[in-house]
Design an enzyme around this catalytic site. Structure first.
Site, PDB file in Angstrom:
ATOM      1  N   ASP A 120       0.925  -1.111   0.111  1.00  0.00           N
ATOM      2  CA  ASP A 120      -0.114   0.019   0.008  1.00  0.00           C
ATOM      3  C   ASP A 120       0.744   1.127  -0.055  1.00  0.00           C
ATOM      4  O   ASP A 120       0.610   2.251   0.462  1.00  0.00           O
ATOM      5  CB  ASP A 120      -0.813  -0.027   1.238  1.00  0.00           C
ATOM      6  CG  ASP A 120      -1.781  -1.124   1.426  1.00  0.00           C
ATOM      7  OD1 ASP A 120      -2.385  -1.655   0.263  1.00  0.00           O
ATOM      8  OD2 ASP A 120      -1.694  -1.903   2.399  1.00  0.00           O
ATOM      9  N   SER A 158       2.578   7.034   0.427  1.00  0.00           N
ATOM     10  CA  SER A 158       1.599   6.017   1.195  1.00  0.00           C
ATOM     11  C   SER A 158       0.302   6.175   0.618  1.00  0.00           C
ATOM     12  O   SER A 158      -0.508   7.380   0.586  1.00  0.00           O
ATOM     13  CB  SER A 158       1.569   6.556   2.852  1.00  0.00           C
ATOM     14  OG  SER A 158       0.597   5.894   3.411  1.00  0.00           O
ATOM     15  N   ARG A 159      -0.312   5.075   0.196  1.00  0.00           N
ATOM     16  CA  ARG A 159      -1.533   5.017  -0.410  1.00  0.00           C
ATOM     17  C   ARG A 159      -2.938   4.823   0.610  1.00  0.00           C
ATOM     18  O   ARG A 159      -3.896   4.949   0.090  1.00  0.00           O
ATOM     19  CB  ARG A 159      -1.679   3.874  -1.398  1.00  0.00           C
ATOM     20  CG  ARG A 159      -0.713   3.877  -2.595  1.00  0.00           C
ATOM     21  CD  ARG A 159      -0.910   2.850  -3.658  1.00  0.00           C
ATOM     22  NE  ARG A 159       0.162   2.865  -4.560  1.00  0.00           N
ATOM     23  CZ  ARG A 159       1.204   2.154  -4.694  1.00  0.00           C
ATOM     24  NH1 ARG A 159       1.107   0.990  -3.720  1.00  0.00           N
ATOM     25  NH2 ARG A 159       2.266   2.101  -5.475  1.00  0.00           N
ATOM     26  N   VAL A 160      -2.849   4.861   1.586  1.00  0.00           N
ATOM     27  CA  VAL A 160      -3.634   4.461   2.910  1.00  0.00           C
ATOM     28  C   VAL A 160      -3.458   5.385   3.969  1.00  0.00           C
ATOM     29  O   VAL A 160      -4.579   6.057   4.379  1.00  0.00           O
ATOM     30  CB  VAL A 160      -3.642   3.047   3.322  1.00  0.00           C
ATOM     31  CG1 VAL A 160      -4.639   2.918   4.216  1.00  0.00           C
ATOM     32  CG2 VAL A 160      -3.913   1.904   2.343  1.00  0.00           C
TER      33      VAL A 160
END
Length: 509
Positions: A345, A370-372
């Site tokens: 993620d 950071s995708r989350v």
């Protein structure tokens, strides 16, 4: 002479197979046809399943293996240990269990191998439960979106690429750029901030001297009491290196499934893929790109998918993963790095150039993401770091242009000055994770122009003075800010007042 011995051996094998077929049948018992390089080929055992434990009866006792190749007429089994005692003609039986390891709180503070055997000389480990090494990941309905922060204590990460509990964030970079250091600091921060998160560190084929140094540091920082270390060295068989991350994940899952939180550190998955390639080639599996087998993506995807934030119905526990990947000459487009990037993620990319310039941690603002974590970022840090990543990325771009020309307009000069101060601010010594209030106060002072008259080289001294003075004069406000809520007017006024006073003492003379 040689021909005779081969004929004798084949005759013995035929006799052994014939006696098996006439007496017990081939469902639950078999015979070793050939053995070498840690792999045994077994005739029989038709009812064996993938990853099932096999017991080989040798002159020196029982030696265990697990089934990895299930073919029509024979099984490729990987030995859990050396193949010195195993020879053709040995009888093999099914144990009746899948591969499993001891799990539970009894493992905390211990150093074990991938089969749960102690390596620290601390006596036997008596656990009440066992966990399957290979287990299906929790489905979509059993998960919840990542919403709780997992603070690393590293200002550059918590402000720009935050990590949430249940997230999988890749740490990637060349060798000796500080990848393990980031992971250790995150482990130390869990104890320092008393988050109750259990650390599981798995060393895959790492030098044992390096692992010993790491354990000493964890003991010194008081972190070992809530940490499990699963260690394998370069001289261990490929089978143990292959099992290490799966076994460690089973240990971490125990805490996740019991309404607790665990942090998994895989150091590193490059060596894991190499061990799997070695096993696959010995098992005669067809090689693909870079001689890796075709299922090398599945190797890591089924491992990392086990990290999750569980739904409230399942107890709301979490397992956060920080896998580490080593690149060659910064090539993140290589086979294994791109595989793991697409599973995780987000990634924190460490640049060799930045590391040697003294910018440590050497985190690339442009290539990291950071995708989350933004959804899980603490409100306090979020309120001061909104423009941080953009500002740093623009500064790096402007700085590369600025070196070619001296006549820059005032806006560009101001942006470069701000970027230099931010770069200095985000430098952080190892083993010194920063708390929430320390991060908020430091970033607020630099991004709100309060330190604009201080030379970039003196920013770290000014930061230390600011934090010392704030804690001495506004301890209660800072303690409240450390809980992570959005800063109140009183708190921001206190930071402004102290920052202005500190800046006067550090102004350019």
């Amino acid at each position: 002479m040689t021909k005779l011995s081969v004929a004798d051996l084949s005759g013995d094998l035929r006799a052994a197979i014939a006696s098996l077929e006439s007496s017990e049948g081939l469902e639950n018992v078999g015979v070793i046809v050939r053995v070498g390089d840690g792999v045994a080929w077994v005739h029989g055992l038709h009812s064996a399943g993938y990853n099932e434990v096999l017991q080989i009866e040798t002159a020196d006792g029982i030696i265990e293996a697990f089934a990895l190749n299930l073919m029509e007429d024979e099984i490729g089994a990987v030995l859990l240990g050396t193949d010195a005692q195993v020879s053709a003609g040995n009888t093999v039986r099914l144990k009746g269990t899948m591969l499993q390891v001891p799990v539970g709180p009894e493992l905390l503070g211990r150093v074990v191998d991938p089969l749960g055997r102690p390596l620290d000389g601390g006596g036997p480990i008596k656990t009440k439960q066992f966990g399957l090494i290979e287990r299906e990941a929790i489905g979509v309905m059993g998960r919840k979106s990542v919403h709780e922060p997992l603070m690393t204590g590293i200002m550059a990460i918590d402000s720009m690429f935050p990590i949430g509990r249940g997230q999988r964030e890749l740490i990637i970079g060349d060798r000796q750029t500080g990848k393990t250091a980031l992971a250790i600091d995150t482990m130390i921060n869990q104890t320092k901030q008393q988050t109750g998160v259990v650390n599981v560190y798995v060393a895959i084929g790492q030098k044992l001297s390096k692992v010993a140094r790491l354990i000493d540091r964890l003991k010194k920082e008081g972190v070992m009491d809530q940490t499990i270390v699963v260690a394998t060295g370069p001289s261990d068989p490929a089978s143990l290196l292959y099992l290490a991350p799966y076994a460690a994940t089973a240990m971490g899952e125990y805490f996740r499934d019991n309404k607790q939180h665990a942090l998994m550190i895989y150091d590193d998955l490059t060596k894991h893929a190499v061990a799997y390639r070695q096993m696959s080639l010995l098992l005669r599996r067809p090689p693909g790109r870079e001689a890796y087998p075709g299922d090398v993506f599945y190797l890591h995807s089924r491992l990392l998918e086990r990290s999750a934030k569980l739904s409230d119905e399942l107890g709301a526990g979490s397992l956060t993963a920080l896998p580490i990947i080593e690149t060659q000459a910064g090539d993140i487009s290589a086979y294994i790095p791109t595989n793991v990037i697409s599973i995780t993620d987000g990634q924190i990319f460490l640049e060799t150039d930045l590391f040697y310039q003294g910018i440590r941690p050497a985190i690339s603002a442009g290539l990291s993401v950071s995708r989350v974590g933004g959804a899980a970022q603490t409100k306090a840090v979020k309120s001061v770091s909104s423009n941080l990543k953009l500002g740093l990325s623009q500064f790096r771009e402007l700085a590369s242009f600025a070196q070619f020309g001296s006549d820059l307009d005032d806006d560009t000069k101001a942006q470069i000055d701000r970027g230099q101060r931010l770069t200095e601010l985000l430098k952080q010594p190892q083993y010194q994770p920063a708390s929430i209030w320390e991060q908020v106060a430091s970033i607020y002072a630099v991004t709100n122009d309060l330190f604009d008259n201080i030379l970039p080289t003196r920013i770290k001294d000014a930061q230390t003075a600011l934090l010392t003075k704030l804690w001495a004069e506004y301890k209660d406000e800072m303690r409240e800010l450390g809980k992570g809520d959005k800063p109140t007017d009183a708190q921001t006024k206190a930071i402004e007042k102290v920052a202005k006073a500190v800046a006067k003492g550090f102004e350019e003379k």
